[in-house]
Design an enzyme around this catalytic site. Structure first.
Site, mmCIF file in Angstrom:
data_model
loop_
_atom_site.group_PDB
_atom_site.id
_atom_site.type_symbol
_atom_site.label_atom_id
_atom_site.label_comp_id
_atom_site.label_asym_id
_atom_site.label_seq_id
_atom_site.Cartn_x
_atom_site.Cartn_y
_atom_site.Cartn_z
ATOM 1 N N ASP A 109 0.630 -0.935 0.038
ATOM 2 C CA ASP A 109 0.315 -0.289 -0.470
ATOM 3 C C ASP A 109 0.719 1.244 0.346
ATOM 4 O O ASP A 109 1.615 1.564 -0.606
ATOM 5 C CB ASP A 109 -0.968 -0.145 0.937
ATOM 6 C CG ASP A 109 -1.717 1.495 1.246
ATOM 7 O OD1 ASP A 109 -2.942 0.844 0.776
ATOM 8 O OD2 ASP A 109 -2.120 1.884 2.057
ATOM 9 N N HIS A 308 -7.239 -5.998 -1.609
ATOM 10 C CA HIS A 308 -5.618 -5.119 -1.459
ATOM 11 C C HIS A 308 -4.764 -6.008 -0.578
ATOM 12 O O HIS A 308 -3.648 -5.045 -0.401
ATOM 13 C CB HIS A 308 -6.753 -3.971 -1.081
ATOM 14 C CG HIS A 308 -5.186 -3.114 -1.071
ATOM 15 N ND1 HIS A 308 -4.801 -2.547 -2.464
ATOM 16 C CD2 HIS A 308 -4.893 -1.931 0.011
ATOM 17 C CE1 HIS A 308 -3.851 -0.958 -1.097
ATOM 18 N NE2 HIS A 308 -4.718 -0.757 -0.399
#
Length: 329
Positions: A109, A308
């Site tokens: 991320d 994610h």
């Protein structure tokens, strides 16, 4: 926990180091070549709970810090203290504090920005980069915030995060519910993990309009996991992590001297095929051209059915890719 104390749980040891003018909390396990694990938002060192023992078992010294603004690490008040130059400085200072010349940086991320920038600015200290979810985003003619706002409009969710206090007021009303919404929204099995849903906050709306609270926890997240994250954010608030988003334009300005500088360290890129971040405008072209942007890219790995939260959703597969890349260096 004092500087002299260390807490040990399941083989993971915790302590503090001084780096770049801040006090940083690190979790570590194992001995051998150094691997530093850089988390994203809204996460902490705990995001690497599955990787620390696996890397230690493979013969590496795995270190997962709470990055600036997170967890037990210092949280400077001034927003401008969260630029990429500060964050890269924290990582280089961590290597110094550990007495190491080099490390492999593994990041997820927003942590990938720090890893890529460290490799760009200090390639002498970075043996390799493993990026999970977000590929290398070279500095462009405008900042990423400006470019994505031009593509998606003023409702692009990063704009909602810019004004200090606004997102905090929403997220801190119920940290547990806020975290669960984030984790569910990006989960591979979530209907909002990919597809036509764009990360745009409707006019007059907030993040809950993007991220409805699920009826149950994602399969990869236990109640104990959620309790850990909730306790951390209930104690610290969200400002430290949100300040990373608020320096996107500042970091773009500060890195102007490095426009076009080569990305030289060996690299591995891993993402899920249901990760919403790879469907943002322009990302498909970036990923397609990644071997040109990162000449020493060893490979790109796409994990089917993964959203994610790459290393938490599919830890065994991510660990196998990490160990293989490290062994080949």
């Amino acid at each position: 926990m004092s500087d002299q104390q260390s807490a040990k749980t399941d083989g993971i040891t915790h302590r503090f180091v001084e780096t770049n003018g801040i006090r940083m909390h690190i979790a570590e396990q194992g001995e051998g070549p150094l691997v530093v694990l850089l988390h994203g938002f809204p996460e902490s060192w705990y995001s690497w709970r599955h990787q620390l023992p696996a890397l230690a078992a493979a013969g590496y010294h795995a270190v997962a810090p709470d990055l600036r603004g997170y967890g037990q690490t210092d949280r400077p008040e001034a927003v401008e203290k969260y630029s990429q130059l500060h964050l890269v400085g924290d990582v280089i200072g961590l290597l110094d504090a550990l007495g190491e010349e080099q490390a492999v940086l593994v990041a997820h991320d927003f942590g990938t920005s720090v890893a890529w920038n460290a490799a760009l600015l200090r390639p002498d200290r970075v043996r390799g980069v493993v990026a999970l979810s977000v590929p290398y985003l070279p500095r462009g003619p405008v900042s990423a915030l400006t470019g994505l706002t031009q593509a998606l409009g003023p409702g692009f969710y990063m704009n909602y995060l810019q004004e200090p206090g606004v997102a905090e007021a929403e997220l801190e009303r119920d940290p547990r519910a806020a975290l669960l919404r984030f984790f569910n929204w990006g989960f591979g099995d979530s209907p909002r993990a990919d597809g036509p849903t764009l990360p745009v906050v409707p006019e007059g709306g907030d993040l809950s309009d993007l991220m409805p609270e699920p009826a149950e926890l994602p399969a990869w997240l236990t109640e104990a996991d959620l309790e850990f994250y909730t306790a951390e954010y209930a104690r610290t608030g969200f400002s430290g992590g949100l300040n990373w988003w608020r320096t996107i334009d500042l970091s773009w300005e500060l890195t102007a001297p490095f426009q076009g500088a080569p990305m030289t360290p060996p690299a591995l890129y891993v993402h899920g095929d249901r990760d919403g971040s790879v469907s943002l405008p322009g990302m498909d072209q970036l990923i397609a051209n990644l071997s040109y942007l990162v000449p020493n890219l060893k490979r790109t790995v796409v994990l089917p059915g993964v959203g994610h939260w790459t290393q938490q959703e599919r830890p065994e597969e991510v660990n196998a890719e990490l160990v293989k890349f490290l062994a080949d260096l």
